[in-house]
Design a protein around this motif. Structure first.
Motif, PDB file in Angstrom:
ATOM      1  N   UNK A   1       0.654  -0.701   0.051  1.00 43.69           N
ATOM      2  CA  UNK A   1       0.106  -0.046  -0.419  1.00 43.69           C
ATOM      3  C   UNK A   1       0.330   1.265   0.062  1.00 43.69           C
ATOM      4  N   UNK A   2       0.716   2.398  -0.683  1.00 44.13           N
ATOM      5  CA  UNK A   2       1.324   3.132  -0.860  1.00 44.13           C
ATOM      6  C   UNK A   2       1.566   4.445  -0.390  1.00 44.13           C
TER       7      UNK A   2
ATOM      8  N   UNK B   1       6.025  -6.243   2.866  1.00 45.52           N
ATOM      9  CA  UNK B   1       4.796  -6.829   2.464  1.00 45.52           C
ATOM     10  C   UNK B   1       3.574  -5.897   2.886  1.00 45.52           C
ATOM     11  N   UNK B   2       3.534  -5.690   3.705  1.00 45.53           N
ATOM     12  CA  UNK B   2       2.533  -4.070   4.431  1.00 45.53           C
ATOM     13  C   UNK B   2       2.548  -3.164   3.400  1.00 45.53           C
ATOM     14  N   UNK B   3       3.744  -2.019   3.658  1.00 44.18           N
ATOM     15  CA  UNK B   3       3.455  -0.491   3.251  1.00 44.18           C
ATOM     16  C   UNK B   3       4.216  -0.680   1.627  1.00 44.18           C
ATOM     17  N   UNK B   4       4.817  -1.916   1.479  1.00 42.27           N
ATOM     18  CA  UNK B   4       5.781  -1.645  -0.360  1.00 42.27           C
ATOM     19  C   UNK B   4       6.636  -0.731   0.432  1.00 42.27           C
TER      20      UNK B   4
ATOM     21  N   UNK C   1      13.537   3.757   5.588  1.00 39.46           N
ATOM     22  CA  UNK C   1      12.874   2.937   4.364  1.00 39.46           C
ATOM     23  C   UNK C   1      12.311   3.355   3.848  1.00 39.46           C
ATOM     24  N   UNK C   2      12.201   2.779   1.878  1.00 40.15           N
ATOM     25  CA  UNK C   2      11.728   3.770   1.289  1.00 40.15           C
ATOM     26  C   UNK C   2      10.996   3.022  -0.203  1.00 40.15           C
TER      27      UNK C   2
ATOM     28  N   UNK D   1      10.196   6.896   4.302  1.00 44.74           N
ATOM     29  CA  UNK D   1       9.925   6.844   5.608  1.00 44.74           C
ATOM     30  C   UNK D   1      10.898   6.678   6.320  1.00 44.74           C
ATOM     31  N   UNK D   2      10.956   7.717   7.634  1.00 40.82           N
ATOM     32  CA  UNK D   2      12.068   7.377   8.751  1.00 40.82           C
ATOM     33  C   UNK D   2      11.024   6.658  10.160  1.00 40.82           C
TER      34      UNK D   2
END
Lengths: 209, 274
Positions: B1-2, B36-39, B55-56, B62-63
């Protein structure tokens, strides 16, 4: 060393010593309760005093921290051999002494009483790498002084009246890498133009509403 | 999910980042769950007692900062006693001192949170710089509890380091500094920081039980989730003037409810209800 810094420095030893003393006092107290070789209430006085003194010592740093007024003078620190000078939010008004600090590497003075004339005091700042004049009355005229600072890499102009034209005068600066332009009228085009001027440049600007 | 495309502070955004900060509590299987959950491709940075995922994907960075762990573990005990309880208000030494003094010479911050952030700062900044240099994308920062405090402080320092912070979401975060600090954060990050709190959660009221605490103040905007008002909560906790014996289990349940209100599961379920 000022009282606040001294208090911060001594806080760990004081808290550890105080808590240790209070704990020893507690076990001593409990021991006395069960072993009444000393006469009953009087034997408890010494351990009770130790507990109280321990707690008083442990709570001294936060209490002192609360009572000592915060120093609102200039914050002048040597960080890894470089002078970092912060005047943001200070309680003084006279910036004239800046002329005597030309070895400053980081200067933060995001105050409303800073003007183009204040910035003119920085003409000899040959080592200045970071300059924060956010919230000041600086205009494009002040940028004329700033663009001659030979070592500048980071410039904060948040919430000032600088314009696209002013930012364009910085385009050829040899070392300038990051400009903060939040809360200004500078357009995304002008910011992008600055970024495109040299590789690795960044400009921080508000998102269009 | 974006990341959903909606206005700043929207509940859907808060729900997205609630999931991210929930995943930040995982260790080895964290990266797989982020994928898996956030792509997002995520990397855990863990130094001392501080953990943060950077993350990215192609469009965003995303931190997510991890909060305090349960005091039933050694790491949790360290979080509570060495970090959270270490609440003297200070300005740090060194480069961090210059960055935080930029909030004003009178600004003071929670020492435990500063030290927790400092331990992870160099590798964290390097990771964000690498990601941002590879491709300029919006930087989102989030955290729960202690992690929310670290998210705010990290947002400040990232911006000082010249990396534009897009938006910050904190969940049940405590206060991080005195009034001067809060005012500076409001001025510089206002409109980009969203502090999600449940009215029943007590942690956002911390540190108010310490000797120094009334010097602390909250910064920017607050989003409230869950039903209830402070008055209703007080009535739950103390029905009537005295607590009748038959009301005691209810009071205890209300106290437990306040503790549970702080857990990430509570925030996730509140936000998923929209």
């Amino acid at each position: 060393m000022d009282l606040e810094a001294l208090n911060v420095k001594l806080s760990y030893p004081l808290i550890i010593t105080g808590v240790a003393a209070a704990l020893i006092g507690f076990f001593w107290f409990v021991g006395r309760l069960f072993n009444r070789s000393k006469p009953f209430p009087r034997g408890l006085v010494a351990p009770a005093v130790l507990i109280l003194v321990g707690l008083a010592v442990a709570s001294a740093p936060p209490v002192i921290g609360k009572l000592v007024p915060i120093d609102l003078g200039p914050r002048d620190k040597m960080v890894e051999g470089e002078r970092h000078l912060t005047l943001t939010g200070w309680d003084r008004k006279d910036y004239a002494f800046l002329a005597s600090k030309p070895d400053t590497v980081v200067l933060q003075m995001a105050n409303t009483d800073v003007t183009d004339a204040t910035v003119a005091l920085l003409a000899e700042y040959s080592k200045l790498r970071e300059l924060d004049v956010s919230d000041s009355k600086i205009t494009d005229a002040g940028l004329e002084t700033i663009k001659k600072l030979p070592a500048l890499t980071t410039l904060y102009l948040n919430r000032t009246a600088v314009s696209d034209a002013g930012v364009r005068t910085l385009a050829d600066h040899a070392t300038l890498k990051v400009i903060h332009l939040r809360g200004t009228a500078v357009t995304k085009e002008a910011a992008d133009q600055f970024k495109a001027g040299k590789p690795g440049r960044r400009a921080l600007i508000d998102e269009p509403k | 999910m974006p990341i959903p495309e909606c206005p700043p502070g929207d509940t859907r955004l808060a729900y997205y980042f609630a999931q991210a900060v929930d995943l930040a509590y995982y260790n080895d299987d964290g990266p797989a769950k982020f994928r898996d959950q956030l792509g997002l491709e995520a990397k855990l940075i863990s130094v001392g007692n501080t953990q943060v995922y950077v993350a990215g994907d192609d469009a965003n960075i995303v931190c997510a900062f991890r909060g305090s762990e349960s005091p039933t573990s050694i790491d949790g005990l360290k979080d509570w006693f060495l970090t959270n309880a270490n609440n003297l208000l200070v300005l740090p030494e060194g480069r961090a001192g210059t960055d935080f003094a930029a909030a004003g010479v009178g600004a003071r911050f929670h020492r435990g949170f500063l030290e927790a952030l400092e331990s992870v700062w160099a590798p964290f900044l390097a990771a964000v710089e690498a990601a941002y240099t590879q491709k300029e994308r919006p930087i989102w920062i989030c955290g729960h509890s202690l992690g929310g405090a670290l998210a705010l402080l990290a947002a400040w320092r990232l911006e000082r380091a010249g990396f534009p912070v897009h938006q910050v979401y904190t969940f049940g975060a405590p206060m991080i500094g005195n009034a001067a600090a809060a005012a500076a954060f409001e001025k510089n990050l206002g409109g980009r920081v969203f502090r999600v709190i449940d009215i029943k959660d007590v942690v956002p009221k911390l540190p108010t039980i310490s000797l120094t605490s009334n010097l602390y103040e909250h910064c920017p905007k607050e989003l409230t989730v869950g039903q209830g008002t402070p008055a209703a909560l007080a009535a739950d906790l103390a029905p009537g003037d005295t607590i009748a014996p038959e009301a005691a289990p209810g009071v205890w349940a209300a106290v437990l409810g306040q503790i549970e209100a702080h857990f990430m599961n509570n925030y996730l379920s509140r936000l998923s209800q929209g």
